[in-house]
Scaffold this active site. Structure first.
Site, short mmCIF file in Angstrom:
data_model
loop_
_atom_site.label_atom_id
_atom_site.label_comp_id
_atom_site.label_asym_id
_atom_site.label_seq_id
_atom_site.Cartn_x
_atom_site.Cartn_y
_atom_site.Cartn_z
N ASN A 148 0.81 -1.22 0.00
CA ASN A 148 0.00 0.00 0.00
C ASN A 148 0.84 1.28 0.00
O ASN A 148 0.44 2.29 -0.56
CB ASN A 148 -0.97 0.00 1.18
CG ASN A 148 -0.27 0.07 2.51
OD1 ASN A 148 0.66 -0.69 2.77
ND2 ASN A 148 -0.69 0.98 3.36
N GLU A 185 4.24 -3.34 12.42
CA GLU A 185 3.20 -2.32 12.24
C GLU A 185 2.08 -3.03 11.51
O GLU A 185 2.19 -3.35 10.33
CB GLU A 185 3.76 -1.13 11.45
CG GLU A 185 2.98 0.15 11.66
CD GLU A 185 1.79 0.25 10.73
OE1 GLU A 185 0.66 0.04 11.23
OE2 GLU A 185 1.97 0.52 9.55
N CYS A 211 -2.96 2.16 6.61
CA CYS A 211 -3.18 1.57 7.93
C CYS A 211 -3.81 2.57 8.88
O CYS A 211 -4.50 2.20 9.83
CB CYS A 211 -1.87 1.03 8.49
SG CYS A 211 -0.56 2.24 8.59
N GLU A 219 8.03 3.26 15.19
CA GLU A 219 8.74 3.72 14.00
C GLU A 219 8.81 5.25 14.05
O GLU A 219 8.14 5.90 14.84
CB GLU A 219 8.03 3.25 12.74
CG GLU A 219 8.04 1.74 12.59
CD GLU A 219 7.48 1.27 11.26
OE1 GLU A 219 8.12 0.40 10.65
OE2 GLU A 219 6.42 1.75 10.84
#
Length: 488
Positions: free
Chosen positions: A149, A247, A281, A461
């Site tokens: 994505n 993630e 996300c 992150e």
């Protein structure tokens, strides 16, 4: 059709087998092909990474910073070509692809700067004539697995900090979208990255999974993708001393309170829900509206959605791109169908968009669903497409309860003019990213990013938090006074 090589051991190489890359705007003809590596090729990539790490960890942080800064410059110079490939293989609009390209350069520049900073802390020592400090060191060879994505920004988010810290990497881009990550690798290679520090693996996961995940030289894996795959990797690592940064999924909610600026909230929610066709996300997929403004807000929301223009990402007029693949399109359509079977009402959209040339692409109409309850699957499970579910609640407390009634905990937003409600929401929302009067989508490179609960692991992150994943801490004590007496 273009043939694209992969970077391994400082060289651009091919194999005898290939994987075709398709444009989701029109899947009839491949736009490129990349090597389909075998297990032995993956093992060779780890051989290169092991040797590359031995060089890179001893490379001056100033030299690392120079290489990363030069790579960022090359990405900016090549932005038009890179963005075109992001659009061609992923489908997102050229504006979204260009934004992703420039953000990838930002990651390199930011972590180039971080590489030049201090890397430890001076500590007090109870003993006289002692100085004690900590120092951070790279951990070794890290496997990077990125999703389809965000095929450029996710590799940049992962690779830039671990390279800045002195680690080496084996990088596996998503099979559907390998071209973007290869642009990132080429920029680093052309900027002078030593051989073996970064090695790219393309191939069919089923054929290379064992070689990819089980190599004994792996000291860390950073993964972005589905919970099912992430949890399978985590279980595979359970008896090994390998760090895992995940993630994973999200079911992000935006709350609209009765005092909110409703037109502004509707615009922000639509941007958060339908950017990249909802394939983020952090995309908003649930909207929780206080009862007194439910009807008005829903009307504004639907009107805003219906201004979106569905089309190919390469068309400058497009504001809603195709989904990334036929499989993803069909999955989202199945989720919409199941929601209707469970009692949801389609306020707009609800099906595939097959008008004209769009018949050959992966298009889904932007969809808003009402009449959902907490037990409805579309309210609880990640859809990852242009689908938004709306519910009304009685008050602020009920809204927060609805936000937190989820196995996920990535992002949430509240729209309100009440500062007290804004701060209460920030305190009470059980998620890693909280927004007030703005979108739930990801933010700048220096801001820590990651979710709670099933949305991710403890390793964040972005920002300076990310260095915890790719470094280890060593404590050093130095006695500089008179020699200590020898004990018998």
């Amino acid at each position: 059709m273009r043939t694209v090589e992969i970077l391994s051991g400082g060289e651009w190489v091919t194999t005898g087998e290939w994987i075709d890359v398709h444009d989701p705007a029109d899947v009839r003809t491949p736009v490129a092909r990349v090597p389909a590596l075998a297990a032995k090729d993956v093992t060779r990539a780890y051989d290169h990474a092991e040797r590359g790490f031995a060089v890179w960890k001893r490379t001056s942080p100033f030299e690392r910073a120079r290489i990363m800064t030069d790579a960022a410059r090359l990405i900016r110079e090549r932005a038009a070509a890179i963005a075109a490939d992001v659009t061609a293989e992923n489908g997102k609009t050229l504006a979204e692809a260009r934004g992703e390209t420039l953000k990838a350069a930002d990651f390199l520049e930011y972590y180039a700067g971080l590489a030049r900073q201090g890397y430890g802390t001076l500590l007090h020592d109870v003993r006289p004539d002692h100085r004690t400090h900590t120092q951070r060191e790279p951990i070794g060879v890290i496997l990077v697995i990125s999703p389809w994505n965000d095929p450029l920004i996710t590799p940049a988010r992962k690779l830039a900090p671990l390279l800045a810290a002195g680690n080496a990497a084996v990088f596996k881009p998503a099979t559907e979208t390998p071209l973007s990550g290869l642009h990132f690798a080429r920029a680093l290679h052309d900027a002078g990255l030593p051989a073996g520090v970064l090695n790219v693996v393309t191939g069919r996961t089923a054929e290379i999974e064992e070689a990819l995940l089980d190599d004994p030289r792996i000291v860390g894996i950073t993964f972005t993708g589905s919970n099912s795959v992430g949890n399978r990797i985590r279980r595979r690592l359970a008896d090994r001393n390998v760090r895992f940064q995940g993630e994973l999924g999200g079911k992000n909610a935006s709350v609209v309170l009765a005092d909110a600026d409703l037109p502004a909230a509707a615009k922000a929610v639509v941007a958060a829900a339908f950017g990249q066709a909802g394939q983020r996300c952090t995309a908003t997929s649930r909207v929780i509206v206080e009862r007194p403004v439910y009807e008005e807000f829903t009307r504004l929301l639907v009107a805003e959605v219906e201004t979106l223009k569905v089309g190919p990402g390469a068309d400058p007029a497009t504001t809603l791109c195709p989904l990334s693949s036929p499989r993803q399109r069909d999955s989202v359509l199945a989720d919409i169908g199941r929601a209707v079977e469970q009692g949801a009402t389609v306020l707009t959209g609800g099906g595939a968009d097959t008008e004209g040339e769009r018949a050959h692409g992966c298009y889904v109409q932007p969809t808003v669903l009402a009449g959902v309850i907490p037990e409805t699957a579309v309210w609880r499970e990640e859809v990852f497409g242009p689908v938004l579910a709306v519910r009304e609640v009685d008050d602020f407390a009920s809204a927060v309860e609805a936000v937190n009634d989820s196995g996920f905990g990535l992002a949430a937003a509240v729209f309100t003019r009440d500062l007290a409600c804004a701060y209460r929401f920030a305190d009470e929302a059980e998620c890693g990213q909280v927004a007030v009067n703005t979108t739930t989508t990801g933010w700048d490179v220096h801001l820590p990013f990651g979710g709670f609960r099933d949305s991710g692991t403890a390793y964040k992150e972005q920002g300076d938090e990310v260095v915890r994943f790719s470094t280890r801490v060593k404590t050093v004590a130095v006695h500089f006074g008179a020699p200590e007496p020898t004990r018998a």
